[in-house]
Design a protein around this motif. Structure first.
Motif, short mmCIF file in Angstrom:
data_model
loop_
_atom_site.label_atom_id
_atom_site.label_comp_id
_atom_site.label_asym_id
_atom_site.label_seq_id
_atom_site.Cartn_x
_atom_site.Cartn_y
_atom_site.Cartn_z
N GLN A 41 0.84 -1.20 0.00
CA GLN A 41 0.00 0.00 0.00
C GLN A 41 0.88 1.24 0.00
O GLN A 41 2.07 1.18 0.28
CB GLN A 41 -0.87 0.02 1.26
CG GLN A 41 -1.82 -1.16 1.40
CD GLN A 41 -2.85 -1.19 0.30
OE1 GLN A 41 -3.45 -0.18 -0.01
NE2 GLN A 41 -3.05 -2.35 -0.31
N SER A 42 0.22 2.36 -0.25
CA SER A 42 0.91 3.64 -0.19
C SER A 42 1.53 3.84 1.20
O SER A 42 0.89 3.53 2.20
CB SER A 42 -0.12 4.73 -0.50
OG SER A 42 0.47 5.98 -0.34
N GLY A 43 2.76 4.29 1.23
CA GLY A 43 3.44 4.51 2.50
C GLY A 43 4.19 3.30 3.03
O GLY A 43 4.85 3.37 4.08
N ALA A 44 4.15 2.19 2.31
CA ALA A 44 4.78 0.95 2.79
C ALA A 44 6.31 0.98 2.74
O ALA A 44 6.97 0.17 3.38
CB ALA A 44 4.25 -0.25 1.99
N GLY A 45 6.85 1.89 1.91
CA GLY A 45 8.31 1.99 1.80
C GLY A 45 8.86 1.53 0.46
O GLY A 45 10.07 1.44 0.27
N LYS A 46 7.95 1.29 -0.50
CA LYS A 46 8.36 0.75 -1.80
C LYS A 46 9.27 1.71 -2.57
O LYS A 46 10.31 1.31 -3.08
CB LYS A 46 7.12 0.45 -2.68
CG LYS A 46 6.07 -0.41 -2.01
CD LYS A 46 4.91 -0.68 -2.95
CE LYS A 46 4.12 0.56 -3.38
NZ LYS A 46 3.41 1.23 -2.28
N HIS A 210 6.22 -8.51 -0.42
CA HIS A 210 5.08 -7.73 0.10
C HIS A 210 5.59 -6.85 1.22
O HIS A 210 6.15 -7.36 2.20
CB HIS A 210 4.02 -8.66 0.68
CG HIS A 210 3.38 -9.57 -0.32
ND1 HIS A 210 2.12 -9.36 -0.83
CD2 HIS A 210 3.83 -10.70 -0.93
CE1 HIS A 210 1.82 -10.31 -1.69
NE2 HIS A 210 2.85 -11.14 -1.76
N MET A 211 5.41 -5.55 1.10
CA MET A 211 5.88 -4.65 2.15
C MET A 211 4.73 -4.02 2.92
O MET A 211 3.67 -3.74 2.34
CB MET A 211 6.75 -3.53 1.54
CG MET A 211 8.08 -4.09 1.06
SD MET A 211 9.33 -2.82 0.94
CE MET A 211 9.38 -2.19 2.61
N ARG A 212 4.96 -3.86 4.21
CA ARG A 212 3.97 -3.20 5.07
C ARG A 212 4.73 -2.43 6.15
O ARG A 212 5.59 -3.01 6.81
CB ARG A 212 3.05 -4.24 5.70
CG ARG A 212 1.79 -3.68 6.32
CD ARG A 212 0.92 -4.79 6.89
NE ARG A 212 0.55 -5.78 5.88
CZ ARG A 212 0.49 -7.10 6.09
NH1 ARG A 212 0.77 -7.59 7.28
NH2 ARG A 212 0.14 -7.92 5.13
#
Ligand code: ADP
Ligand code: ADP
Length: 229
Positions: A41-46, A210-212
């Motif tokens: 999601q937006s803000g995850a650090g991607k 998958h980043m969170r």
């Protein structure tokens, strides 16, 4: 063989009195010539990860290496050289120069790197050999993105980094463009890393991270990735 490795990478930003951990203890390894997606999601650090891989930002701590070179230890001059010679970039909004033709846009790669690939051949590979003399305004979004893929590949980079490359395209065109990035880049032996919040894209990847909240929530590997139609 691992080509890109991140070991316990952190990137903190100070905002006023607060410290934001945009990337918080991330480790992963990707093989050469593979197609990979960082999903979240937006803000995850991607985007922060993509900037770190592209030498546009440096980690607060941890190690990043690409093709045996430690990027996280580079000084600004070395980073500039790294960006110019090792990395191809594909952006959401194409970033083409409006007053240059498709061919001239791709030829820009020749000015920044040591060992460019042939601009006409790259346009041919993305299916645009008949559109070389068109200006960006005379092309559809999908065609413009194909020009930007040809430009990224013409640098003959080791890695192609794509930030939401289909974000401005309708879903059918987006999938075609993505398949094209995958097939052409992999055929040329490039390692591709795509950042997106669009989950279906991930099915086409060999590795999906998958980043969170700045951390890796899950890593998926697909031995036989799908073609999403
Ligand atoms: P994503 O690409 O997944 O949307 P980002 O990597 O852009 O996430 O951002 C991760 C977190 O780091 C967010 O909380 C964002 O606000 C913060 N962040 C990113 N860049 C900066 C910056 N230059 N200064 C302060 N905070 C930042
Ligand atoms: P110069 O200083 O000569 O413009 P740069 O190091 O800024 O060279 O750019 C080298 C390469 O890295 C170029 O292909 C450019 O597109 C890319 N690049 C540089 N900075 C960024 C950035 N912030 N975002 C995306 N790509 C960048």
């Amino acid at each position: 063989m691992d080509f890109i490795t991140l070991e316990d990478v952190e990137r903190e930003y100070r905002v006023g009195d607060n410290i934001i951990k945009a990337v918080d203890g991330v480790s992963f390894a990707l093989a050469q010539g593979t197609f990979n997606v960082i999903l979240g999601q937006s803000g995850a650090g991607k985007t922060t990860i993509l900037n770190l891989l592209g030498g546009m930002d440096s980690p607060t701590s941890g190690t990043i290496s690409v093709g045996g070179e430690e990027v996280s230890g580079m000084e600004e001059r070395e980073l500039t050289n790294y960006r110019r010679t090792k990395i191809g970039f594909v952006f959401q909004f194409y970033n083409l120069v409006p007053n240059l033709t498709a061919l001239e846009n791709v030829q820009l790669a020749e000015e920044v790197c040591r060992d460019p690939l042939d601009a006409q051949e790259m346009l041919d590979r993305v299916g645009l050999s008949k559109r070389m003399d068109n200006f960006p305004s005379q092309m559809s979004g999908g065609e413009q993105q194909r020009v930007s893929i040809a430009r990224a590949l013409a640098k003959n980079p080791q890695i192609v980094l794509c930030d939401e490359p289909t974000g401005a395209l309708d879903s059918v065109t987006g999938r075609k463009v993505l398949k094209l990035i995958r097939d052409v880049a992999i055929d040329l032996g490039k390692t591709v890393v795509i950042v997106t919040h669009n989950a279906p894209i991930a099915e086409m990847a060999q590795t999906v991270i998958h980043m969170r909240d700045g951390k890796i929530a899950e890593t998926e590997t697909h031995e036989h990735p799908k073609d999403v139609e």
